[in-house]
Scaffold this active site. Structure first.
Site, short mmCIF file in Angstrom:
data_model
loop_
_atom_site.label_atom_id
_atom_site.label_comp_id
_atom_site.label_asym_id
_atom_site.label_seq_id
_atom_site.Cartn_x
_atom_site.Cartn_y
_atom_site.Cartn_z
N GLU A 75 35.11 36.26 35.66
CA GLU A 75 34.11 37.30 35.42
C GLU A 75 32.72 36.72 35.17
O GLU A 75 31.72 37.30 35.60
CB GLU A 75 34.56 38.17 34.25
CG GLU A 75 35.84 38.97 34.53
CD GLU A 75 37.12 38.13 34.48
OE1 GLU A 75 37.07 36.98 33.98
OE2 GLU A 75 38.17 38.62 34.94
N PHE A 98 38.88 45.55 34.09
CA PHE A 98 39.15 46.37 32.91
C PHE A 98 38.12 46.00 31.85
O PHE A 98 37.62 44.88 31.83
CB PHE A 98 40.55 46.07 32.34
CG PHE A 98 41.67 46.84 32.97
CD1 PHE A 98 42.16 48.00 32.38
CD2 PHE A 98 42.24 46.41 34.15
CE1 PHE A 98 43.21 48.69 32.96
CE2 PHE A 98 43.28 47.11 34.74
CZ PHE A 98 43.78 48.25 34.14
N HIS A 144 43.93 46.62 27.69
CA HIS A 144 43.67 47.51 28.82
C HIS A 144 43.03 48.84 28.39
O HIS A 144 42.98 49.76 29.18
CB HIS A 144 44.95 47.79 29.60
CG HIS A 144 45.45 46.62 30.39
ND1 HIS A 144 46.12 45.58 29.83
CD2 HIS A 144 45.34 46.32 31.71
CE1 HIS A 144 46.44 44.69 30.76
NE2 HIS A 144 45.97 45.11 31.92
C1 LIG Z 1 40.16 37.62 32.08
C2 LIG Z 1 41.00 38.51 32.92
N1 LIG Z 1 40.49 39.02 34.06
C3 LIG Z 1 41.21 39.87 34.81
C4 LIG Z 1 42.47 40.23 34.44
C5 LIG Z 1 43.24 41.23 35.27
N2 LIG Z 1 44.37 40.58 35.93
C6 LIG Z 1 45.59 40.61 35.41
S1 LIG Z 1 46.66 39.70 36.25
C7 LIG Z 1 45.52 39.26 37.40
C8 LIG Z 1 45.88 38.31 38.47
C9 LIG Z 1 46.38 37.02 37.91
O1 LIG Z 1 46.76 36.17 38.92
P1 LIG Z 1 47.37 34.75 38.63
O2 LIG Z 1 46.56 34.05 37.59
O3 LIG Z 1 47.55 34.07 39.92
O4 LIG Z 1 48.77 35.04 37.94
P2 LIG Z 1 49.99 35.89 38.55
O5 LIG Z 1 49.71 37.32 38.28
O6 LIG Z 1 50.10 35.58 39.99
O7 LIG Z 1 51.15 35.41 37.76
C10 LIG Z 1 44.30 39.87 37.10
C11 LIG Z 1 43.09 39.73 37.90
C12 LIG Z 1 42.97 39.67 33.25
N3 LIG Z 1 44.20 39.95 32.82
N4 LIG Z 1 42.23 38.83 32.52
#
Ligand SMILES: Cc1ncc(C[n+]2csc(CCOP(=O)(O)OP(=O)(O)O)c2C)c(N)n1
Lengths: 343, 366
Positions: A75, A98, A144
């Site tokens: 972000e 979010f 969330h």
């Molecule tokens: C700081 C932050 N930004 C955005 C999110 C929203 N979000 C939740 S899971 C996700 C994707 C995560 O991908 P990855 O790190 O590859 O883990 P995976 O879900 O594949 O296990 C996002 C963008 C979050 N939880 N935290």
């Protein structure tokens, strides 16, 4: 984690079909991209997926990856690069996935986005929009459901706007993107699927940023609110008729600039006001609003301005959130405490 | 001779030994597998099968409205289980929100591990009991915590290693960079395990990083990077155990990239058909971590119908118990909202607590 549900749906919604707030926001982005080649959308999952709330649905397909871009998951990087793009004359529209996931970008927001115009003596305004789905009431798990408006409105240099109706979602987002100042555009998640007989083909007139609107006139007291709490306040005003109260409701639409004129004029008419929002009360938007009403309307007030807000606690887990969120009863309770016996 | 030729300006570490092998490390199906301890392979097998069953049961619970949401780790069980098994009891695990399996395999009660996702509280277990930090949803934010805890333990002279888990998407966050840098500078006893499952929700790795591999990023921090077949439970266990040992004996941090795949959608609420092809999923199903392990066990005569059946029965029993326990409504006390915000509630909080109490009383009476 992210709960991805409820497609914004087809953009071919006809004039006769009700549209959701999500669809109106999607249309506003589409129209902004079409109207101005400087507009660029950046965010996590905004491309192929169309955003976890589908607000950017179809935009990459229609305008290409350079206009609506899936960024790396960072972000601070998203907002920081958006600052650079705006410095070069583009008009970035950033999506934070979010409320609570916008926090890594806070430094960019406070140290750069909010100050660039000021520190360059107006030479380098930053026309960028930061869209943030915010608030609770959707059964979201930890992180969330935050209502983060107080952090933003306490940061001089940012406009803070939040729509509460489908029509405003379209109009205010267009106005935010058109603004030459940075706008934090807070989208109430729980209203994404609210509907109205709004036609994407004939958008309502674009409301100017900074104008509150009286959603319901009322003679005995005024509820002042914004965003996710507007429907709750309207419901409370309806229910209050049973108690013989004729409650008015003001929708601020924008917290910064704050439309003191409209609010003061309405409160002078009723002499009683309750500010309602779901974010924590302590140091929240309601504190500022109540203070200003008191300063401006003291001699017209029949009672102290009260606040009905979320408790001063970290946002609770979904199974307990109904106890935290201001509801009709809590609002009517406050109205009942407005020193009616002395009125 | 310029100042650039003086020793002060030479690279301080030789980059070559830090570089990961370009091929993911594998054991199962290779000649080296013959040396693997049958007891370990059987233990991994039992846990992987349980893990998969747990994922299926938890996903089913979302459909029954018993869980708000569930991010499944189906396809990633080898990473999850190996992470838990590589640690000693005194070590700490720092899981991300997708790592419920690792948390349970570490010993946390299967229902308490789901509290966050059921939504009756945030963290359902005392982190100290099994030395498992809260499941972290804000991506990569748990990584500096792991570094700090490991650093503190070392300062205290304690034999503690921290293992921190993160997804491929999470490696783009600033906290990932800061955590790895601190860990390397402090030589903290930490292991970073990145599960590269191909996607961050809908975003493929190609849009996340231009690095040769995620493991290569280690070099920039001055720690070794290891690339492992994340669907090879034995390889995962070995590489993690080595990294944990290295950290324990003062060797400093390691970055491990496990190459794996998220077979299910991001969560039950996600529609993966919007951004990926079924053929890609099918290709990864053909390299399934349980199947890979089963082939090894079978070829060595370690898996017969009896073991297969008893393993399946054990997993069924676990699922049945989970189902049953999750079907009773959790006991909720709205007054908990005000507990533990501070050590001592503020005067305002006390007032708000009294207000809610009065409201609930009125509700009961009406
Ligand atoms: C700081 C932050 N930004 C955005 C999110 C929203 N979000 C939740 S899971 C996700 C994707 C995560 O991908 P990855 O790190 O590859 O883990 P995976 O879900 O594949 O296990 C996002 C963008 C979050 N939880 N935290």
């Amino acid at each position: 984690m992210t709960t991805a549900t409820h497609a914004a749906g087809s953009t071919e919604a006809s004039a006769s079909k009700p549209a959701t707030m999500a669809q109106a926001l999607n249309q506003a982005l589409r129209d902004a991209l079409a109207a101005d080649p400087a507009v660029h959308i950046l965010g996590e999952d905004v491309g192929t997926l169309g955003g976890v709330f589908r607000i950017t649905d179809g935009l990459t397909k229609e305008f290409g990856e350079d206009r609506c871009t899936d960024t790396p998951l960072a972000e601070a990087g998203i907002l920081g690069t958006a600052v650079g793009m705006a410095m070069y004359g583009l008009r970035p529209v950033v999506e934070m996935q979010f409320d609570a996931f916008a926090y890594p970008s806070f430094e960019q927001l406070v140290s750069h986005v909010a100050r660039m115009r000021n520190r360059t003596r107006g030479a380098m305004p930053l026309p960028l929009t930061i869209r943030i789905p915010y608030g609770g009431g959707i059964g979201g798990v930890e992180h969330h459901s935050d209502s983060s408006e107080a952090y933003y409105l306490h940061t001089p240099g940012l406009h803070v706007v939040t729509p509460a109706t489908v029509e405003d979602a379209y109009g205010l987002l267009r106005a935010a993107i058109a603004s030459d100042d940075p706008v934090v555009f807070l989208e109430p998640k729980r209203l994404y699927w609210s509907k109205s007989q709004w036609s994407p083909q004939e958008p309502a007139e674009v409301p100017p940023i900074g104008k509150a609107v009286v959603r319901r006139p009322g003679r005995t007291a005024t509820l002042i609110t914004y965003g996710p709490s507007l429907p709750v306040c309207l419901e409370a005003a309806e229910a209050a008729k049973e108690d013989g109260w004729d409650l008015g409701v003001v929708d601020l639409r924008s917290l910064v600039p704050f439309d003191e004129e409209t609010v003061a004029a309405v409160v002078r008419g009723t002499g009683r006001a309750v500010v309602v929002h779901e974010s924590s009360g302590f140091g929240g938007a309601g504190a500022e609003i109540a203070a200003r009403i008191t300063e401006r309307c003291f001699h017209h007030l029949e009672a102290p301005v009260l606040r009905v807000a979320g408790f001063d606690i970290p946002y609770p887990p979904p199974m307990l959130e109904r106890h935290h969120l201001p509801g009709v009863d809590r609002i009517l309770d406050a109205v009942g405490r407005l020193q009616w016996e002395e009125g | 001779m310029t100042v650039l030729d003086t020793p002060a300006w030479r690279p301080r570490t030789d980059a070559a030994p830090l570089l990961p092998d370009p091929e993911p490390f594998r054991l199962l199906g290779t000649p080296e597998a013959a040396a693997l301890d049958p007891a370990l392979l059987r233990a991994l097998y039992g846990q992987l099968v349980r893990g998969r069953r747990y994922n299926a049961q938890a996903t089913a619970l979302t459909k029954q409205g018993r869980l708000a949401v569930y991010p499944s780790s189906t396809g990633q069980e080898a990473c999850e289980i190996a992470a838990a098994l590589a640690l000693q009891p005194q070590d700490w695990l720092f899981p991300s929100y997708r790592d419920t399996l690792a948390v349970v395999a570490r010993g946390v009660d299967p229902v308490e591990a789901l509290t966050l996702l059921r939504g009756d509280w945030h963290t359902g277990y005392d982190p100290h009991t099994h030395r498992v930090a809260p499941l972290s949803t804000p991506l990569a934010t748990q990584l500096p915590h792991a570094v700090g805890l490991a650093h503190a333990a070392r300062l205290s002279g304690d034999d503690v290693v921290a293992l921190a888990m993160v997804g491929d998407g999470g490696t783009s966050e600033g906290d990932f960079h800061e955590a790895l840098n601190f860990a390397a500078v402090w030589k903290a006893p930490v292991v970073f395990l990145v599960q590269n499952n191909g996607f961050a929700i809908s975003v493929p790795l190609a849009k996340q990083t231009a690095a040769p591999t995620i493991a290569h990023k280690a070099v920039g921090y001055g720690m070794p990077g290891r690339l492992v077949d994340g669907n090879d439970a034995a390889a995962m266990h070995q590489v993690l155990t080595e990294a944990v040992e290295r950290a324990r004996t003062g060797g400093g941090p390691t970055l491990i990239e496990a190459v794996t795949y998220r077979i299910d959608a991001h969560t039950n609420a996600d529609d993966a058909t919007r951004y990926r092809d079924d053929s890609e999923v099918a290709a990864w199903r053909a390299h399934d971590p349980i199947a890979v392990l089963e082939r090894e066990l079978t070829s060595r005569g370690l898996l017969d119908d009896t073991l297969r059946d008893s393993t399946a029965a054990d997993a069924e029993e676990m699922a049945a118990s989970l189902r049953e326990r999750m079907h009773s409504d959790p006991q909720l006390d709205p007054m908990d909202l005000f507990a533990h915000v501070y050590a001592e509630p503020t005067p305002q909080l006390r007032e708000q607590q009294a207000q809610l109490q009065a409201e609930l009383e009125a509700e009961r009476q009406s």
